[in-house]
Motif scaffolding. Sequence first.
Motif, PDB file in Angstrom:
ATOM      1  N   SER A  95       0.829  -1.205   0.000  1.00 49.75           N
ATOM      2  CA  SER A  95       0.000   0.000   0.000  1.00 49.75           C
ATOM      3  C   SER A  95       0.864   1.257   0.000  1.00 49.75           C
ATOM      4  O   SER A  95       2.077   1.203   0.260  1.00 49.75           O
ATOM      5  CB  SER A  95      -0.922   0.012   1.220  1.00 49.75           C
ATOM      6  OG  SER A  95      -0.157   0.172   2.403  1.00 49.75           O
ATOM      7  N   GLU A 137      -1.922   5.827  -6.270  1.00 47.97           N
ATOM      8  CA  GLU A 137      -0.995   4.703  -6.374  1.00 47.97           C
ATOM      9  C   GLU A 137      -0.070   4.873  -7.572  1.00 47.97           C
ATOM     10  O   GLU A 137       1.129   4.545  -7.488  1.00 47.97           O
ATOM     11  CB  GLU A 137      -1.769   3.399  -6.483  1.00 47.97           C
ATOM     12  CG  GLU A 137      -2.450   2.989  -5.189  1.00 47.97           C
ATOM     13  CD  GLU A 137      -3.180   1.678  -5.299  1.00 47.97           C
ATOM     14  OE1 GLU A 137      -3.353   1.001  -4.276  1.00 47.97           O
ATOM     15  OE2 GLU A 137      -3.588   1.316  -6.423  1.00 47.97           O
ATOM     16  N   GLU A 328     -12.061  -2.927  -4.555  1.00 48.48           N
ATOM     17  CA  GLU A 328     -11.171  -1.907  -3.992  1.00 48.48           C
ATOM     18  C   GLU A 328     -11.520  -0.541  -4.576  1.00 48.48           C
ATOM     19  O   GLU A 328     -12.070  -0.427  -5.671  1.00 48.48           O
ATOM     20  CB  GLU A 328      -9.714  -2.241  -4.297  1.00 48.48           C
ATOM     21  CG  GLU A 328      -9.215  -3.518  -3.637  1.00 48.48           C
ATOM     22  CD  GLU A 328      -8.836  -3.314  -2.187  1.00 48.48           C
ATOM     23  OE1 GLU A 328      -8.889  -2.156  -1.721  1.00 48.48           O
ATOM     24  OE2 GLU A 328      -8.490  -4.296  -1.520  1.00 48.48           O
TER      25      GLU A 328
END
Length: 418
Positions: A95, A137, A328
Amino acid sequence: MNTPSSPSSLWHRWAALLLTGLLAGLAGMLLAMLLHEIQHLAYGYSQHQLLGARSFLEGVSDAGAARRFLVLIAAGLVAGGGWWLLGRYGKKRVSISAAVARPDNPMPPKTTLVHILLQIVTVAMGSPLGREVAPREAGALLAGGIARRMRLTQDEIRLMIACGSGAGLAAVYNVPLAGAIFTLEVLLVSFSREAALAALVTSALAAWIATLGLGDEHQYRFGTEAAVLSLVIWGALSGPLFGAAAYLFRRFTQRARANVRADWQMPVLSLLAFLLLGTLAVWFPQLPGNGKGPTQLTLSGDVTLTLAFTLLCLKVVVIGAVLRGGAEGGLLTPGLTIGALLGSVIFLLAGRYFPGSDMAGFALTGAAGFLSASMMMPFTAAMLMLEFTRMDHRFIVPVVLCVAGAFATCRLLEQRAS
């Protein structure tokens, strides 16, 4: 390796910062374009315009009940199958917070890229989760790679990863200041001068780069011109209410995610979750997507008490269902939507006791307060609402009062529960 104080090391750090902002902006722009293209194809609207004037809610509403149902079933198959296969055959995901905490443990590129694309595809098809994690991300992944290639120190890599993530947020929503504050408040938990300068440079550059393809637009239209005294009073009084609601929402979503199992249950439960969403979307086209449409309805004063209360309850249910199914995505825009809907419900019930206020003001303060507490980021939440809506600065007072009360209440409740 050069010492941090040497001129070449300083040049490396600035080059890494500028490249991080540039690439995070490009990544955010391309992911937003991909999301829009999939939305248009899935629901059959604005197919000749990548950035058409019609909103996602308008496109979904006009698509027809059968198409909504089938698209969301397909989204469940993609989500359940995609994340199950990724968990089974991909490397273990790292993460953003873990990458910042341990810069010596990089995010695996292929796994992270697939994870990013799955989020964009499913949110575009109607997942009720947010799209903001994917560009964050992407920014963090690119920043980490740049920093390591330039042989920066571990502390500098940590800073770059955090800045890349904040820049991704800034790019996808055109919120340069909020992106920088998010970097400092949530990821680095530091407001040092060096970190603040790095965060501001990368987020501002990323947001500007993204506008070259997406245009200089803000997310929500907010037409109320001035914050009246009654709204200031409401902002001060309502904070604990939104904080308590956010606390319950945090526990609800944490439990849903904690119970996810990466086995045969994931495809089955994901399909069932999206089946529920698809069935509800037959009657409520406002439910698919990250919540931008319902939030705009509250800020425009275009919801009735029955519709606002129904959407509020159903939105919480479908968010929990898809999280439990293994999908997600982010909870930033969903949390903002829940706060805005709750604020509009309260206005329709008790607004007459606050003369001069309107539904938009109650929705604005509710969204900010709930978001600040549900994601534990008061400074970022206040700045997000400012940049999301381009509201008059006079609304900062009721927003900040609600944010402060909500955050303090949620934090107190979590401390007592631990």
